[in-house]
Design a protein around this motif. Sequence first.
Motif, mmCIF file in Angstrom:
data_model
loop_
_atom_site.group_PDB
_atom_site.id
_atom_site.type_symbol
_atom_site.label_atom_id
_atom_site.label_comp_id
_atom_site.label_asym_id
_atom_site.label_seq_id
_atom_site.Cartn_x
_atom_site.Cartn_y
_atom_site.Cartn_z
ATOM 1 N N GLU A 1 39.382 27.748 38.131
ATOM 2 C CA GLU A 1 40.789 27.679 38.524
ATOM 3 C C GLU A 1 41.402 29.076 38.595
ATOM 4 O O GLU A 1 41.001 29.985 37.876
ATOM 5 N N ILE A 2 42.400 29.231 39.470
ATOM 6 C CA ILE A 2 43.139 30.493 39.538
ATOM 7 C C ILE A 2 43.930 30.659 38.247
ATOM 8 O O ILE A 2 44.654 29.752 37.829
ATOM 9 N N ASP A 3 43.764 31.785 37.602
ATOM 10 C CA ASP A 3 44.447 32.071 36.342
ATOM 11 C C ASP A 3 45.559 33.084 36.619
ATOM 12 O O ASP A 3 45.348 34.295 36.568
ATOM 13 N N ASN A 4 46.735 32.584 36.934
ATOM 14 C CA ASN A 4 47.891 33.409 37.276
ATOM 15 C C ASN A 4 47.602 34.249 38.520
ATOM 16 O O ASN A 4 47.792 33.808 39.631
ATOM 17 N N ARG A 5 47.083 35.462 38.340
ATOM 18 C CA ARG A 5 46.815 36.363 39.469
ATOM 19 C C ARG A 5 45.318 36.649 39.660
ATOM 20 O O ARG A 5 44.950 37.443 40.524
ATOM 21 N N TRP B 1 46.673 40.585 43.715
ATOM 22 C CA TRP B 1 45.727 39.562 43.272
ATOM 23 C C TRP B 1 44.396 40.209 42.916
ATOM 24 O O TRP B 1 44.103 41.331 43.345
ATOM 25 N N CYS B 2 43.572 39.478 42.167
ATOM 26 C CA CYS B 2 42.271 40.008 41.757
ATOM 27 C C CYS B 2 41.202 38.927 41.873
ATOM 28 O O CYS B 2 41.387 37.798 41.383
ATOM 29 N N VAL B 3 40.093 39.283 42.525
ATOM 30 C CA VAL B 3 38.902 38.439 42.540
ATOM 31 C C VAL B 3 37.880 39.120 41.639
ATOM 32 O O VAL B 3 37.389 40.206 41.957
ATOM 33 N N CYS B 4 37.575 38.493 40.515
ATOM 34 C CA CYS B 4 36.690 39.101 39.515
ATOM 35 C C CYS B 4 35.311 38.457 39.593
ATOM 36 O O CYS B 4 35.161 37.265 39.335
ATOM 37 N N THR B 5 34.304 39.255 39.949
ATOM 38 C CA THR B 5 32.932 38.741 40.044
ATOM 39 C C THR B 5 32.033 39.341 38.973
ATOM 40 O O THR B 5 30.806 39.230 39.058
ATOM 41 N N VAL C 1 44.505 42.934 47.401
ATOM 42 C CA VAL C 1 43.556 42.243 46.522
ATOM 43 C C VAL C 1 42.580 43.269 45.964
ATOM 44 O O VAL C 1 42.022 44.083 46.710
ATOM 45 N N LEU C 2 42.379 43.225 44.676
ATOM 46 C CA LEU C 2 41.397 44.072 44.005
ATOM 47 C C LEU C 2 40.191 43.202 43.658
ATOM 48 O O LEU C 2 40.335 42.164 43.005
ATOM 49 N N VAL C 3 39.023 43.609 44.111
ATOM 50 C CA VAL C 3 37.784 42.880 43.834
ATOM 51 C C VAL C 3 36.989 43.653 42.799
ATOM 52 O O VAL C 3 36.774 44.866 42.950
ATOM 53 N N LEU C 4 36.566 42.973 41.762
ATOM 54 C CA LEU C 4 35.782 43.608 40.702
ATOM 55 C C LEU C 4 34.320 43.212 40.862
ATOM 56 O O LEU C 4 33.950 42.057 40.678
ATOM 57 N N GLY C 5 33.504 44.182 41.236
ATOM 58 C CA GLY C 5 32.080 43.944 41.432
ATOM 59 C C GLY C 5 31.706 43.894 42.898
ATOM 60 O O GLY C 5 32.306 43.151 43.674
ATOM 61 N N ALA C 6 30.717 44.720 43.283
ATOM 62 C CA ALA C 6 30.242 44.750 44.672
ATOM 63 C C ALA C 6 28.880 44.099 44.802
ATOM 64 O O ALA C 6 28.004 44.592 45.503
ATOM 65 N N GLY C 7 28.696 42.976 44.084
ATOM 66 C CA GLY C 7 27.547 42.132 44.350
ATOM 67 C C GLY C 7 27.844 41.295 45.585
ATOM 68 O O GLY C 7 28.823 41.523 46.295
ATOM 69 N N LEU C 8 27.016 40.297 45.846
ATOM 70 C CA LEU C 8 27.224 39.495 47.050
ATOM 71 C C LEU C 8 28.527 38.710 46.997
ATOM 72 O O LEU C 8 29.209 38.563 48.014
ATOM 73 N N ALA C 9 28.903 38.217 45.818
ATOM 74 C CA ALA C 9 30.165 37.479 45.699
ATOM 75 C C ALA C 9 31.340 38.389 45.987
ATOM 76 O O ALA C 9 32.265 38.031 46.725
#
Length: 540
Positions: free
Chosen positions: A490-494, A335-339, A56-64
């Motif tokens: 909603e989850i948008d594909n990946r 997968w990607c979690v974009c914050t 999983v790639l997370v974009l942004g190192a804020g609290l989310a």
Amino acid sequence: MELTRGISRRAILSWIGKTAGAAAMYQAMTSLGFASESTFDKDHYELSGAPEGSTVLVLGAGLAGMTAAFELQKAGYKVKILEYNEKAGGRCWTIRGGDKYTELGGATQECKFDEGLYINPGPWRIPYHHYAVLHYCKQFDVKLEVFNQINHNAYVHSANAFDGKPKRYREVYSDFQGHIAELLAKCVNQKGLDEAMTREETERLLLVMREWGALNGDDKYVKSVEASLRRGFDVEPGGGLMPEEQYSLPMDRHELLDSSLWKHLVTGNLFEYQSTIFQPIGGMDMVAKGFEKEVGNLIRYSSKVTKIHQDNKGVTVSYIDSKSPGDTMTESADWCVCTIPLSILGQIPANFSSKLTSAIRAVPYDTGVKVGLQFKRRFWEEDDRIYGGISYTDMPIEMISYPSTDYHSSGKGVLLGGYLWDENAYEFTAMSPEMRVKKALEYGAKIHPQYLDEFDNGIAVAWHRVPWTNGCYGLWTPESRKEHYQNLCEIDNRVVLAGEHASYIPAWMEGAILSSLDAIKRLHEHAVAANKQNAQGSQS
């Protein structure tokens, strides 16, 4: 609103409604996404059993982003975070002496606060019902102290009332309550409520009004010991041969009503500001540092995302070094979690679905300005006996917040010299940082004359000029939520989005964390189901 001498019952009830409108205001705020109680349940968000080798790639190192990384890693995912800044936290940000900050437009400020002093440009309070934030503070050993929201000895001020002189909160609170009680007592005595209440009920109400409003034996709110025990004395009781106590004179009812100072009395009754409120010891970024200790090894700092591309197999993100831009680099994951804030995300090329793209573009960001001022001494304590809390004004700075820590400290002190919204914030945003500080001093001196002589240095942050957010928080309306909120979450594909903008508690850390927990729970269930489906397909 005008009052005549022969005030009507309808006018009385309207007047009471002005101060008793917290419930109605809360309902309105909830519909807009403010003031919602947290729905956090830590057991509900426990994840485990990640598909083997999943990334999983997370974009942004804020609290989310850090919440997502922390929980996903525990579940067995291989996680990496890309963060624009040189440190984690995002809007969970504290400025201390020696820190430098360059805003959009190129203006650079260097904070010159003394050691141990700071200002929180973003979040600065944690309500007791923000359970997720408090959960992680406890888990990461982030020490908390009480934030003083309401101080009865602080000021409420109107430039157009009482010759521009500030009044103590306790005076306005006591006098407004006393005048209301007197009017209701008069209504009871004149049998104005006979149709609505029994004789016993009216007699009981009259007793309540006498106690609640500090009325004298004639049911009047006047200069008296009863009133002075609420609003304070002109000469306070002492000991020995000290001067005899002197009662204080309440403000005229009509002048008080016309002043509009009473509108600030509701603040402490609003759900999000009710006691107890907390703050981390040493600055709000202690919360971010708590997370960073757990996931800092997963973060690549100074990484500016330039493109997001997804297909049925995964996500590839292009980025450059934000400190010294050079060659474009890439990072890929399943997968990607974009914050990333929507105000920034909307500027990044990405092959999201049309529904998600429309949702991202549908949410503007509100503005806000905070001004931190350091003074040579803590005159608000030494001269005015104000220990923590907030003074309110109708001047553009809107409020002055006094530090809720280090009481009676010798030496210098820092207070929040202005917290601006709406048109006031836009006006200050257009100024240079130096001019923002200068104007905050000019306005603040009308409440505290000591300002100009005691000022040492200051710093001002206008959120529409903050490079990594271009605004303060996502500004939803009931209409935009109805049309776009579901599509945004909603989850948008990946890819799945998370952050305060994807919550019903915008502008609060709690909203960011809850949004992240919900997003990764759904993403985890989706990933497990997809892996199971792929495994079944390969066996057939």
